[in-house]
Design an enzyme around this catalytic site. Structure first.
Site, short mmCIF file in Angstrom:
data_model
loop_
_atom_site.label_atom_id
_atom_site.label_comp_id
_atom_site.label_asym_id
_atom_site.label_seq_id
_atom_site.Cartn_x
_atom_site.Cartn_y
_atom_site.Cartn_z
N GLU A 1 0.83 -1.21 0.00
CA GLU A 1 0.00 0.00 0.00
C GLU A 1 0.86 1.26 0.00
O GLU A 1 1.96 1.29 0.56
CB GLU A 1 -0.92 0.01 1.23
CG GLU A 1 -1.99 -1.06 1.11
CD GLU A 1 -3.01 -1.04 2.25
OE1 GLU A 1 -4.17 -1.33 1.97
OE2 GLU A 1 -2.64 -0.73 3.40
N CYS B 1 3.47 8.61 1.24
CA CYS B 1 4.01 7.67 2.22
C CYS B 1 4.29 6.36 1.48
O CYS B 1 3.36 5.70 0.99
CB CYS B 1 2.98 7.50 3.33
SG CYS B 1 3.51 6.37 4.59
N CYS C 1 6.69 -6.78 7.28
CA CYS C 1 7.79 -6.25 8.09
C CYS C 1 8.14 -7.29 9.12
O CYS C 1 7.26 -7.97 9.66
CB CYS C 1 7.37 -4.95 8.78
SG CYS C 1 8.73 -4.13 9.65
N CYS D 1 7.00 -4.68 15.92
CA CYS D 1 6.62 -3.66 16.91
C CYS D 1 5.20 -3.98 17.36
O CYS D 1 4.33 -4.32 16.55
CB CYS D 1 6.68 -2.26 16.30
SG CYS D 1 8.37 -1.81 15.82
N CYS E 1 1.83 -2.22 15.77
CA CYS E 1 1.79 -1.93 14.33
C CYS E 1 1.07 -3.04 13.56
O CYS E 1 1.37 -4.23 13.75
CB CYS E 1 3.22 -1.77 13.81
SG CYS E 1 3.29 -1.45 12.04
N GLY F 1 7.09 -1.74 6.15
CA GLY F 1 8.46 -2.23 6.14
C GLY F 1 9.44 -1.34 6.88
O GLY F 1 9.13 -0.21 7.25
N GLU F 2 10.64 -1.89 7.12
CA GLU F 2 11.72 -1.13 7.73
C GLU F 2 12.70 -0.79 6.60
O GLU F 2 13.42 -1.65 6.09
CB GLU F 2 12.40 -1.98 8.81
CG GLU F 2 13.73 -1.44 9.32
CD GLU F 2 13.72 0.04 9.73
OE1 GLU F 2 12.90 0.43 10.57
OE2 GLU F 2 14.54 0.80 9.18
N SER G 1 11.72 6.11 15.20
CA SER G 1 10.57 5.63 15.98
C SER G 1 11.03 5.33 17.39
O SER G 1 11.52 4.24 17.67
CB SER G 1 10.02 4.36 15.32
OG SER G 1 9.49 4.69 14.07
N LEU G 2 10.85 6.28 18.29
CA LEU G 2 11.34 6.11 19.66
C LEU G 2 10.27 5.44 20.53
O LEU G 2 10.49 4.37 21.08
CB LEU G 2 11.76 7.47 20.21
CG LEU G 2 12.51 7.47 21.53
CD1 LEU G 2 13.79 6.64 21.45
CD2 LEU G 2 12.84 8.90 21.96
N HIS G 3 9.14 6.08 20.67
CA HIS G 3 7.94 5.52 21.29
C HIS G 3 8.01 5.22 22.79
O HIS G 3 7.00 4.86 23.40
CB HIS G 3 7.47 4.24 20.58
CG HIS G 3 7.20 4.44 19.11
ND1 HIS G 3 6.50 5.50 18.61
CD2 HIS G 3 7.56 3.71 18.03
CE1 HIS G 3 6.42 5.40 17.29
NE2 HIS G 3 7.07 4.33 16.90
N ASN H 1 -3.23 4.54 16.08
CA ASN H 1 -4.28 4.17 15.14
C ASN H 1 -4.63 2.71 15.33
O ASN H 1 -3.79 1.84 15.08
CB ASN H 1 -3.82 4.42 13.70
CG ASN H 1 -3.59 5.90 13.47
OD1 ASN H 1 -4.49 6.71 13.66
ND2 ASN H 1 -2.38 6.26 13.08
N CYS I 1 -0.96 5.95 9.98
CA CYS I 1 0.30 5.30 10.37
C CYS I 1 0.01 3.96 11.02
O CYS I 1 -0.81 3.87 11.92
CB CYS I 1 1.03 6.11 11.43
SG CYS I 1 1.45 7.73 10.93
N1 SAH Z 1 9.69 0.80 9.99
C1 SAH Z 1 9.75 2.24 10.00
C2 SAH Z 1 8.56 2.89 9.31
C3 SAH Z 1 7.29 2.58 10.03
S1 SAH Z 1 5.81 3.47 9.84
C4 SAH Z 1 9.84 2.72 11.41
O1 SAH Z 1 9.72 1.90 12.33
O2 SAH Z 1 10.07 3.91 11.65
C5 SAH Z 1 5.94 5.05 10.44
C6 SAH Z 1 5.57 5.30 11.91
O3 SAH Z 1 4.27 4.83 12.29
C7 SAH Z 1 6.54 4.64 12.84
O4 SAH Z 1 6.97 5.56 13.80
C8 SAH Z 1 5.71 3.56 13.46
O5 SAH Z 1 6.23 3.14 14.69
C9 SAH Z 1 4.37 4.25 13.57
N2 SAH Z 1 3.25 3.32 13.81
C10 SAH Z 1 3.20 2.00 13.60
N3 SAH Z 1 2.00 1.51 13.94
C11 SAH Z 1 1.27 2.55 14.40
C12 SAH Z 1 -0.07 2.68 14.87
N4 SAH Z 1 -0.88 1.62 14.93
N5 SAH Z 1 -0.49 3.90 15.23
C13 SAH Z 1 0.32 4.97 15.12
N6 SAH Z 1 1.58 4.92 14.67
C14 SAH Z 1 2.05 3.72 14.31
#
Ligand code: SAH
Length: 369
Positions: A99, A112, A119, A123, A126, A171-172, A225-227, A302, A345
Site C-alpha cells: 500500500e 508515504c 515487516c 513492533c 503496528c 516495512g523497515e 521511531s522512539l515511542h 491508530n 500510520c
Molecule cells: N519501519 C519504520 C517505518 C514505520 S511506519 C519505522 O519503524 O520507523 C511510520 C511510523 O508509524 C513509525 O513511527 C511507526 O512506529 C508508527 N506506527 C506504527 N504503527 C502505528 C499505529 N498503529 N499507530 C500509530 N503509529 C504507528
C-alpha cells in the site's frame, strides 16, 4: 509460465539511478547523456513506451525494447478519504501487494512509500507487523509508487503534485538499504523528481550501522521511531531495542546530524493509552532528548483489528505535548489522516502470497545477536 519467468529476468529500468543508467548505456556503447534523456522520459513525462522516445535513435529504442521493461506495479484498489487522503493497493509482478498513501496539505503533497512486503520487526502496536515479513521491494517497486502517484494526481497546471516523500509505509527501510537508497537517489535527481533532501524523510526503528551508512551516502531527513523514554518499555514496544538500546541510538542520531548541519532528528512517539503517555514519561523523554537537536512528533495510536492498545485521549496528548514544550522541545501532534480508509500510520497491510518462502519474523533472540 515460461513467459512470466522470462519477464522477471528482463531488467526493469524504472529503478535504475543515474549512475546505473549511465553504466547501462555505456555497456551498450552509447553516450552517457542518454541516461538523462531516459530518466526524463520515465520520471518526468511518464512515458513508458520506447517507441515514443523520439530523441533516441530507432536502433537504440529497438535494443531497449528487447532487453528491458518499464513495468510499474498494477493499481488494484484506489480509495479516497473525505479529507483528501488517497490510498492505493498495488499488485507486484509476483502477486504480492503493498500500500501507498498520499496526504494532501495546504501547499504540500506528501507520499508515504512502502519499502518491504510486510515487516519483520514486530513492533507491538503496528498492523504491518501482524503479517510478518515476506520480501524486500526492488528499487523499481519503490520509485514506482512515486511515479504512479504523480501520474494519477497530475493535473494540467501541476505535473508533479508529490512535493514530499516519507519512507513510512510498510516495512523497515533500512533493512532494504541498497534498494531504498537507490530509489531515494532518484527522488533527489534533477532529471527525475528533483526533491531536496529536506523533502525526503526516512523513518527507522533504529538500525544503527545502516543509519551511519546513510549519513555518509544519502543523508536525507531522518525520523526515528522512539515511542518510549526508557529501555524497559522500548524493549516491549519496539523489540529491535534489545539489539540497539536507546543510549546507543541517541549517540548515532547525534552522529547522523553531523552530516545534515542545522537539521533536527524527528522522534516519533505513538500515544498509547496508559502505556507510555504519563506525565512522568513526558519528563523522562524531555530529559533523555535534551542533548539531541530534535523535534517530537506525537502520533495518536491508530487502532486495527485485534490490537490490545487504545489511543490516548486528546487531553492526555495535549498535556504530554505541553510538558515537552515547557522543557523546550518542539512537539507537534500528527493529525490523523485517512483513518476512514485505514490509511493512517501503522494501519497499512498488503497481501502476500507466500509461495517462495515462509513468512518469518525477526525474533527477539535474533535481535540480540
Ligand atoms: N519501519 C519504520 C517505518 C514505520 S511506519 C519505522 O519503524 O520507523 C511510520 C511510523 O508509524 C513509525 O513511527 C511507526 O512506529 C508508527 N506506527 C506504527 N504503527 C502505528 C499505529 N498503529 N499507530 C500509530 N503509529 C504507528
Amino acid at each position: 509460465m515460461s513467459e512470466q519467468l522470462d519477464k522477471q529476468q528482463v531488467i526493469n529500468l524504472i529503478g535504475h539511478n543515474h549512475q546505473e543508467m549511465s553504466r547501462y548505456f555505456s555497456e551498450l556503447g552509447e553516450q552517457p547523456f542518454r541516461a538523462s534523456q531516459l530518466l526524463k522520459w520515465i520520471h518526468q513525462h511518464g512515458v513508458y513506451d520506447y517507441a515514443r522516445m523520439t530523441n533516441l535513435s530507432k536502433a537504440l529504442r529497438g535494443k531497449l525494447a528487447s532487453q528491458t521493461t518499464l513495468d510499474l506495479p498494477e493499481i488494484i484498489k484506489d480509495q479516497a478519504s473525505p479529507d483528501g487522503t488517497r490510498k492505493w493497493l498495488l499488485r507486484l509482478a509476483d502477486g504480492n501487494s503493498i500500500e501507498t498513501v498520499y496526504i494532501p496539505e495546504d501547499k504540500r503533497g506528501t507520499l508515504c512509500v512502502s519499502s518491504q512486503v510486510g515487516c519483520g520487526l514486530n513492533c507491538s502496536f503496528c498492523a504491518t507487523a501482524r503479517q510478518g515479513y515476506n520480501r524486500n521491494l526492488e528499487a523499481h517497486e519503490i520509485i514506482g509508487q512515486l511515479r504512479l502517484a504523480n501520474q494519477l494526481l497530475a493535473s494540467d497546471d501541476n505535473e508533479r503534485p508529490v512535493t514530499n516523500v516519507v519512507m513510512m509505509g510498510m516495512g523497515e527501510p533500512l533493512l532494504n538499504y541498497r534498494n531504498v537508497v537507490q530509489a531515494m537517489q532518484l527522488m533527489q535527481d534533477d532529471f527525475a523528481y528533483g526533491l531536496s533532501k529536506r523533502r525526503v524523510t526516512l523513518s527507522t526503528s533504529g538500525l544503527l550501522p545502516e543509519m551511519l551508512k546513510l549519513s555518509d551516502e544519502c543523508p536525507v531527513s531522518l525520523a526515528v521511531s522512539l515511542h518510549a523514554p526508557n529501555d524497559k518499555l522500548r524493549d516491549e514496544l519496539v523489540p529491535i531495542n534489545k539489539k540497539y538500546p536507546i543510549a546507543e541510538l541517541l549517540d548515532t542520531c547525534r552522529e547522523y546530524l553531523k552530516g545534515i548541519p542545522h537539521q533536527r532528528i524527528t522522534f516519533e512517539y505513538v500515544m498509547l493509552d496508559g502505556i507510555n503517555d504519563s506525565d512522568d514519561h513526558a519528563r523522562q523523554l524531555a530529559k533523555l532528548l535534551r542533548n539531541v537537536p530534535c523535534k517530537i512528533n506525537l502520533i495518536p495510536f491508530n487502532p486495527f483489528e485485534g490490537t490490545g492498545y487504545q489511543r490516548s485521549s486528546m487531553n492526555r496528548i495535549n498535556r504530554f505535548r505541553d510538558i515537552l514544550m515547557q522543557k523546550g522541545i518542539i512537539t507537534v501532534t500528527r493529525r490523523t489522516r485517512g483513518d476512514e480508509i485505514d490509511a493512517a500510520c501503522g494501519q497499512l497491510a498488503g497481501k502476500f502470497t507466500d509461495r517462495t518462502r515462509r513468512s518469518i519474523r525477526i525474533s527477539a533472540e535474533d535481535m540480540k545477536s
